[in-house]
Design a protein around this motif. Structure first.
Motif: not given
Ligand code: ATP
Length: 239
Positions: A27-55
């Motif tokens: 039920g929460q709305l959580v936000t990830l903020i940070g400057s350009n290139g911080a890794g926000k989109t990469t995080t989303m991609r790892a969560l949704s299976g578009m990018l396989v995490p290293t560990s």
């Protein structure tokens, strides 16, 4: 609901996310903020299976989803509305939503379920309901963004990931998108939101994480981070 522990991911030999820990409660709305290139989109991609995490570990309720392909992650209940409005321009609003529903099921689905999901999305987005036969390509930017969110909601997900829903929109439409996000929250949709407009994201969110160079630098209730001097100076345009 979603628990991420020591998540490491990157591209080739370049490590972008360095052991991230964060969570989203039901039920929460959580936000990830940070400057350009911080890794926000990469995080989303790892969560949704578009990018396989290293560990590391990504748990959705009691299921480990790290490394699973997108379609498996979607079936378990994580829907991703990716950066940029990816709607099928030459299909109608109805048809776009229908495609969203297909991502969830293989085989027969209980009668009435599809209709229920359509009703839910059209109740949340009356603007789309008025335009259900219109080609998606002829919708305004804000309407296309609503359609992208609606399509993800057709999965009836446990959690919805929104990656920069305001990207490329005129200010008036950005306001509309944030209004929609507030409505989704009021409807009880659990969400993880990545936004460039940090101040606006902190206005709508319950809890926030501030990312910098692939690390979480600050975290706390959004209402507190909004007034935190260090966060204000670095991410909210000073003061
Ligand atoms: P922005 O707000 O600018 O979208 P972000 O926080 O979403 O930034 P990411 O897109 O996750 O950041 O990028 C994090 C880092 O990973 C950047 O240094 C970027 O150059 C790099 N990166 C992103 N995608 C790739 C890729 N496909 N191949 C190699 N490096 C990438």
């Amino acid at each position: 609901m979603l628990q991420v522990e020591k998540l490491v991911a990157g591209y080739g030999k370049v490590e972008v996310l360095h052991a991230l820990d964060f969570k989203v409660e039901q039920g929460q709305l959580v936000t990830l903020i940070g400057s350009n290139g911080a890794g926000k989109t990469t995080t989303m991609r790892a969560l949704s299976g578009m990018l396989v995490p290293t560990s590391g570990s990504i748990r959705l309720r009691d299921k480990e989803i790290a490394g699973l392909p997108s379609h498996a992650v979607a079936k378990i209940g994580l829907a991703h509305s990716p950066e940029g409005r990816r709607v099928f321009a030459s299909l109608s609003v109805d048809e776009n939503l229908q495609l969203g529903a297909f991502a969830r099921v293989t085989g027969a689905r209980p009668k009435g379920e599809l209709q229920r999901d359509f009703d839910r999305v059209y109740t949340l987005f009356p603007r789309l309901a008025e335009r259900r036969k219109q080609y998606a390509g002829t919708l305004s930017g804000g309407e296309q963004q609503m359609l992208a969110m609606g399509r993800a909601l057709m999965l009836n997900p446990e959690i919805l990931l929104l990656d920069e829903p305001s990207m490329g929109l005129a200010p008036r439409l950005v306001e509309e998108v944030f209004k929609t996000i507030r409505e989704l929250r009021a409807a009880g949709v659990t969400m993880l939101l990545v936004e460039q407009f940090a101040a606006a994201a902190l206005e709508v969110a319950d809890y926030a994480y501030v990312m910098e160079n692939g690390h979480i630098r600050h975290q706390g209730p959004a209402s507190q981070l909004k007034t935190d001097p260090a966060v204000k100076a670095a991410y909210l345009g000073g003061g």
